[in-house]
Write an enzyme that holds these catalytic residues in place. Structure first.
Site, PDB file in Angstrom:
ATOM      1  N   ASP A 202       0.872  -1.183   0.000  1.00  0.00           N
ATOM      2  CA  ASP A 202       0.000   0.000   0.000  1.00  0.00           C
ATOM      3  C   ASP A 202       0.901   1.223   0.000  1.00  0.00           C
ATOM      4  O   ASP A 202       2.130   1.095   0.010  1.00  0.00           O
ATOM      5  CB  ASP A 202      -0.935  -0.007   1.221  1.00  0.00           C
ATOM      6  CG  ASP A 202      -2.260   0.699   0.924  1.00  0.00           C
ATOM      7  OD1 ASP A 202      -2.218   1.866   0.479  1.00  0.00           O
ATOM      8  OD2 ASP A 202      -3.321   0.095   1.136  1.00  0.00           O
ATOM      9  N   HIS A 265      -3.404   2.832  -4.695  1.00  0.00           N
ATOM     10  CA  HIS A 265      -2.713   2.523  -3.430  1.00  0.00           C
ATOM     11  C   HIS A 265      -1.351   1.903  -3.722  1.00  0.00           C
ATOM     12  O   HIS A 265      -0.974   0.881  -3.148  1.00  0.00           O
ATOM     13  CB  HIS A 265      -3.556   1.586  -2.554  1.00  0.00           C
ATOM     14  CG  HIS A 265      -4.680   2.288  -1.861  1.00  0.00           C
ATOM     15  ND1 HIS A 265      -4.474   3.210  -0.864  1.00  0.00           N
ATOM     16  CD2 HIS A 265      -6.021   2.203  -2.027  1.00  0.00           C
ATOM     17  CE1 HIS A 265      -5.646   3.671  -0.451  1.00  0.00           C
ATOM     18  NE2 HIS A 265      -6.604   3.088  -1.133  1.00  0.00           N
ATOM     19  N   GLU A 332     -10.304   2.189  -4.456  1.00  0.00           N
ATOM     20  CA  GLU A 332      -9.906   3.591  -4.363  1.00  0.00           C
ATOM     21  C   GLU A 332      -8.800   3.977  -5.355  1.00  0.00           C
ATOM     22  O   GLU A 332      -7.724   4.430  -4.953  1.00  0.00           O
ATOM     23  CB  GLU A 332      -9.450   3.907  -2.923  1.00  0.00           C
ATOM     24  CG  GLU A 332     -10.568   3.701  -1.911  1.00  0.00           C
ATOM     25  CD  GLU A 332     -10.172   4.007  -0.467  1.00  0.00           C
ATOM     26  OE1 GLU A 332     -11.023   4.530   0.256  1.00  0.00           O
ATOM     27  OE2 GLU A 332      -9.022   3.711  -0.071  1.00  0.00           O
TER      28      GLU A 332
END
Ligand SMILES: [Zn+2]
Length: 523
Positions: A202, A265, A332
């Site tokens: 991440d 990410h 996301e």
């Protein structure tokens, strides 16, 4: 009159039944088994107790010895002869196929403990039930004197409701050391959970050694020096560490599912490989609280080098983790740079795609083909549905607040693992998601019935490590909520009762005390 007589008889029967077990330790197992009937008497572990198991189950017999001998202070022998008493016996039985590969039967009489299952997996869960039936002191790592090692006589038939009973650990936001992961694996197995999903990459750091790209660990696993982040919050798992964890988990019926995030990410990757993003900017890896939670920089979907990189990474991941699944994240991923990037726009045009959502879908499908070619199934966060998804991918549903996603769930054809923010986000406070709230969760969504419910593989808790970053804080965010989720995942809803669960949870907190796990509400 007849009616009254019947009532009296029922009352007498119930009283006698209660008397049967009066004065004995009640059956306090979590998760609650499908069927458990207690009877009079106890089986007592003693120095004469012997184990009898076929060759195929000797490993499990040794595992049971490993659990009990430290606290007992004496050896339990594995005997080639089946004793008449003081016997613990393991058997495989094909007729128990009806209970599935995780099911088991356990019969305890004063003379013997008889554990039978269709597979070794069932035997292992039966061993966990035996552990839970013994006094908690059996979990101590040094000899305990003066305890009667009694197991109440009981007949149990048990198997899980769901096949995916998971926990996700975010090992990126804060690195979680191997020994801490093992502590959680051990506790998960005690409560019959069977999937550990490791979020290995991440924005806050790449945590997995990839031989082809040493920079991923030499550079991308470290916070930028300007943030003066404590050293213990960063780091990575070597491939040997992973092999050790995979083996440790497998011995406990747990599959480790690796997650490599894409296309978003991923800014930690751009600290060493800026050429793989649309902007080409080199980014500084920052602690979550000191920068954006979601970055706009994502992998460039128009650049072939991106796919070369990801396939090389996934090749090593597929070899390291025996899991049937590889998780590719997919959540996301802002589309602003894809909109501005000539390479990404060319990709959209060349493939006749409608927009950037379809580009993400194209990206995921291309990666899925590669994952499938390595003999693995692809799983991702529910955003992988946006722009279309192949029916063979598995969806991890999390966006509980988004009605358009929630309504889609009963309609989609893909397998689904339920991890909604409403009940399964264990980085949230207990004020927001209490243990009781977790316990109330029903993973089959309203509007889903019949064969469709088979699409729900199970349920998983997600722990994001951006705020609670020390072991005691992480323990506390996980426990005791995770124990409630273990029962949600295993036990039929008709058997679940919060008051009854609480009465069984209380003694299990002692297990946490003994094994050095902190928990919310600990005095
Ligand atoms: Zn691009």
């Amino acid at each position: 009159m007849k009616h009254q007589l019947l009532l009296v008889l029922i009352f007498l029967g119930a009283t006698l039944n209660a008397l049967n077990v009066i004065g004995q330790n009640p059956i306090l197992i979590i998760p609650k088994p499908r069927m458990a009937e207690q009877s009079r008497g106890v089986f007592t572990l003693n120095p004469k107790t012997s184990l009898f198991a076929p060759d195929g189950l000797l490993k499990k017999a040794k595992q049971l010895k490993g659990y009990f001998e430290p606290a007992l202070g004496y050896d339990l022998s594995i005997s080639s002869k089946r004793a008449n008493k003081d016997l613990i016996e393991f058997k495989l039985d094909n007729t128990l196929k009806r209970l599935g590969e995780e099911g088991y039967q356990l019969k305890i009489t004063p003379e013997k403990v008889s554990l039978t299952a269709f597979t070794e997996k069932g035997i292992f869960w039966g061993i966990q039930t035996i552990r839970q039936l013994l006094p908690n002191q059996i979990n101590r790592s040094a000899t305990v004197k003066g305890v009667a090692w009694e197991i109440p006589c009981v007949s149990i038939e048990d198997n899980p409701r769901f096949k995916w009973r998971g926990l996700m650990l975010d090992c990126s936001r804060t690195f979680i050391p191997k020994e801490q992961v093992k502590k959680y694996l051990e506790a998960m197995s005690y409560f019959k959970m069977n999937v550990l999903h490791m979020h290995l990459t991440d924005d806050q750091g790449w945590r997995l050694e990839i031989k082809k790209y040493p920079e991923l660990t030499s550079i991308c696993s470290k916070f930028h020096e300007s943030f003066r982040e404590p050293k213990e919050n960063e780091g990575f798992y070597s491939q040997d560490d992973i092999r050790e964890l995979v083996e440790f988990a497998a011995q406990r019926n747990i599959e480790i599912v690796p997650e490599i995030e894409m296309p978003g990410h991923t800014t930690e990757v751009f600290a060493a490989f800026p050429q793989l993003s649309c902007t080409g900017d080199t980014l500084k890896i920052h602690p979550w609280t000191k920068g954006a939670g979601v970055h706009n920089e994502v992998f460039c979907a128009g650049n072939e080098k991106t796919f070369e990189f990801l396939e090389n990474v996934l090749k090593e991941v597929a070899e390291l983790f025996p899991s049937a699944y590889i998780h590719i994240g997919g959540d996301e991923a802002p589309k602003m740079y894809w909109k501005a990037c000539p390479k990404c726009q060319a990709r959209i045009k060349d493939n006749g795609l409608k927009d950037e959502n379809e580009l993400q879908s194209w990206f995921v499908k291309r990666i899925e083909k590669y994952v499938n070619s390595k003999g693995k199934k692809l799983i991702g966060w529910d955003e992988i549905m946006d722009g279309g998804l192949s029916s063979s991918a598995t969806v991890m549903y999390w966006r509980a607040w988004d009605k358009s996603v929630v309504q889609k769930i009963p309609l989609i054809e893909n397998d689904i693992v339920m991890t909604p923010t409403s009940h399964c986000y264990f980085d949230y406070t207990y004020e927001k998601i209490s243990t009781e709230r977790v316990y109330s969760y029903e993973p089959i969504p309203a509007g889903m019935s019949g064969d469709k419910t088979q699409k729900i593989l199970g349920v998983q808790a997600n722990f994001w490590s951006h705020l609670d970053r020390t072991a005691p804080r992480m323990d506390q965010q996980l426990f005791p909520r995770i124990i409630a989720l273990a029962e949600v995942a295993w036990t039929d809803p008709g058997k679940r009762d919060w008051i009854d669960f609480k009465s069984r949870l209380e003694p299990k907190l002692t297990y946490l005390d003994i094994t050095g796990i902190n928990y919310f509400g600990k005095k």
